[in-house]
Design a protein around this motif. Structure first.
Motif, mmCIF file in Angstrom:
data_model
loop_
_atom_site.group_PDB
_atom_site.id
_atom_site.type_symbol
_atom_site.label_atom_id
_atom_site.label_comp_id
_atom_site.label_asym_id
_atom_site.label_seq_id
_atom_site.Cartn_x
_atom_site.Cartn_y
_atom_site.Cartn_z
ATOM 1 N N UNK A 1 0.828 -1.207 0.000
ATOM 2 C CA UNK A 1 0.000 0.000 0.000
ATOM 3 C C UNK A 1 0.864 1.260 0.000
ATOM 4 N N UNK A 2 1.932 1.268 0.796
ATOM 5 C CA UNK A 2 2.821 2.427 0.858
ATOM 6 C C UNK A 2 3.548 2.633 -0.465
ATOM 7 N N UNK A 3 3.966 1.550 -1.109
ATOM 8 C CA UNK A 3 4.611 1.649 -2.418
ATOM 9 C C UNK A 3 3.688 2.371 -3.398
ATOM 10 N N UNK A 4 2.440 2.011 -3.397
ATOM 11 C CA UNK A 4 1.457 2.692 -4.257
ATOM 12 C C UNK A 4 1.317 4.163 -3.875
ATOM 13 N N UNK A 5 1.250 4.422 -2.580
ATOM 14 C CA UNK A 5 0.980 5.785 -2.112
ATOM 15 C C UNK A 5 2.126 6.754 -2.393
ATOM 16 N N UNK A 6 3.359 6.261 -2.514
ATOM 17 C CA UNK A 6 4.480 7.166 -2.800
ATOM 18 C C UNK A 6 4.737 7.275 -4.305
ATOM 19 N N UNK A 7 3.842 6.715 -5.109
ATOM 20 C CA UNK A 7 3.973 6.845 -6.558
ATOM 21 C C UNK A 7 4.917 5.854 -7.196
ATOM 22 N N UNK A 8 5.119 4.711 -6.548
ATOM 23 C CA UNK A 8 5.942 3.635 -7.084
ATOM 24 C C UNK A 8 5.048 2.455 -7.475
ATOM 25 N N UNK A 9 5.649 1.475 -8.113
ATOM 26 C CA UNK A 9 4.941 0.233 -8.407
ATOM 27 C C UNK A 9 5.913 -0.932 -8.263
ATOM 28 N N UNK A 10 5.374 -2.100 -7.979
ATOM 29 C CA UNK A 10 6.185 -3.307 -7.820
ATOM 30 C C UNK A 10 6.526 -3.888 -9.181
ATOM 31 N N UNK A 11 7.792 -4.219 -9.362
ATOM 32 C CA UNK A 11 8.216 -4.872 -10.599
ATOM 33 C C UNK A 11 8.566 -6.341 -10.371
ATOM 34 N N UNK A 12 8.848 -6.699 -9.116
ATOM 35 C CA UNK A 12 9.119 -8.098 -8.786
ATOM 36 C C UNK A 12 8.652 -8.404 -7.377
ATOM 37 N N UNK A 13 8.112 -9.586 -7.202
ATOM 38 C CA UNK A 13 7.875 -10.161 -5.876
ATOM 39 C C UNK A 13 8.575 -11.512 -5.887
ATOM 40 N N UNK A 14 9.396 -11.771 -4.892
ATOM 41 C CA UNK A 14 10.179 -13.008 -4.880
ATOM 42 C C UNK A 14 10.164 -13.612 -3.488
ATOM 43 N N UNK A 15 10.330 -14.909 -3.440
ATOM 44 C CA UNK A 15 10.204 -15.668 -2.204
ATOM 45 C C UNK A 15 11.474 -16.460 -1.943
ATOM 46 N N UNK A 16 11.851 -16.557 -0.675
ATOM 47 C CA UNK A 16 12.934 -17.463 -0.302
ATOM 48 C C UNK A 16 12.631 -18.030 1.083
ATOM 49 N N UNK A 17 13.413 -19.028 1.454
ATOM 50 C CA UNK A 17 13.304 -19.631 2.777
ATOM 51 C C UNK A 17 14.706 -19.720 3.364
ATOM 52 N N UNK A 18 14.876 -19.165 4.562
ATOM 53 C CA UNK A 18 16.173 -19.173 5.234
ATOM 54 C C UNK A 18 15.971 -19.511 6.695
ATOM 55 N N UNK A 19 16.759 -20.433 7.198
ATOM 56 C CA UNK A 19 16.679 -20.863 8.598
ATOM 57 C C UNK A 19 15.252 -21.230 8.992
ATOM 58 N N UNK A 20 14.558 -21.888 8.075
ATOM 59 C CA UNK A 20 13.217 -22.376 8.358
ATOM 60 C C UNK A 20 12.116 -21.352 8.280
ATOM 61 N N UNK A 21 12.421 -20.146 7.823
ATOM 62 C CA UNK A 21 11.422 -19.073 7.772
ATOM 63 C C UNK A 21 11.297 -18.551 6.343
ATOM 64 N N UNK A 22 10.069 -18.230 5.942
ATOM 65 C CA UNK A 22 9.816 -17.690 4.612
ATOM 66 C C UNK A 22 9.968 -16.169 4.622
ATOM 67 N N UNK A 23 10.486 -15.648 3.499
ATOM 68 C CA UNK A 23 10.635 -14.207 3.332
ATOM 69 C C UNK A 23 10.140 -13.815 1.945
#
Length: 246
Positions: free
Chosen positions: A149-171
């Motif tokens: 929501x903040x990315x939209x509000x500051x006049x930006x847009x998402x170009x990538x969303x990516x996922x990883x898992x480290x030490x048993x936790x998702x990011x």
């Protein structure tokens, strides 16, 4: 910029990186963050902690110079130890600053990671005028919709969303660039680019989210005074993720 002088340490190991043969080996989380950077003259890492990501970007030549910023003097002392150990002090600028106040000159790319979504959203909105078109690399431990929501509000847009898992936790990570684009409430809440490619890791993340929301829903339903609005919201989330699983 504030400088912190500490004696260099011969060994630097954390859960996020290790030193091998004088080179840093990043974990999956910081490796993904680094991959979202593009070559630039000056980058900035806000909330740099031990300075692992910016030192890697300097060593690899992705960024010619880096601003390492944190509100914690203790964190900056750790970061400067690493900077000196890797002989990067001529290219690293350390500053004790709040959020994007650290950006005293235009940057090509700015990373803000390792915080809650509300904190990152506040940092972006408060410091938007200091970005000057810099690309953003973002990752929030919680409240991901607030970041989108903040990315939209500051006049930006998402170009990538990516996922990883480290030490048993998702990011979940994002790269954002200047230019406002419309984004639906559904995409703000659940993301859109993340789901474009079906991978084993994404399937694992999907199962994790379903299990988490089911547990949350069970707790809400068993409460002495049920919160009906929260129950309805959790049920909507569960239905959305279950539909993705099909």
């Amino acid at each position: 910029m504030a400088a912190f002088r500490c004696a260099p340490s011969a060994r630097h190991e954390t859960k996020d990186a290790a030193m091998t043969g004088g080179r840093m080996i990043l974990d999956e989380r910081l490796s993904l963050a680094a991959s979202l950077y593009e070559p630039c003259e000056l980058g900035a890492d806000i909330g740099t902690d031990h300075g692992l990501l910016p030192c890697h970007l300097l060593e690899s030549g992705v960024c010619q110079r880096m601003i390492l910023a944190d509100v914690s003097p203790k964190a900056l002392r750790h970061a400067e130890e690493l900077v000196h150990a890797l002989h990067l002090q001529d290219r690293a600028l350390l500053t004790c600053a709040d959020g994007l106040d650290a950006l005293t000159e235009p940057c090509g790319c700015v990373s803000v990671m390792g915080m809650g979504g509300g904190t990152i959203a506040y940092i972006l909105r408060r410091g938007r005028d200091r970005l000057h078109g810099a690309a953003l690399v973002l990752s929030a431990h919680t409240e991901q919709p607030l970041v989108r929501e903040a990315v939209r509000d500051i006049g930006y847009h998402l170009t990538r969303e990516a996922l990883c898992k480290a030490a048993g936790r998702f990011y979940v990570f994002w790269r954002a660039e200047p230019g406002a684009q419309a984004i639906s409430d559904e995409d703000i809440r659940y993301g859109s680019l993340l789901w474009l490619e079906d991978t084993p890791l994404l399937r694992e993340y999907l199962r994790h989210r379903i299990q988490f929301i089911r547990s949350k829903l069970e707790g809400l339903l068993s409460a002495a005074a049920p919160d009906h609005a929260a129950i309805a919201e959790a049920q909507r989330d569960l239905d959305w993720y279950l539909a993705k699983e099909e």
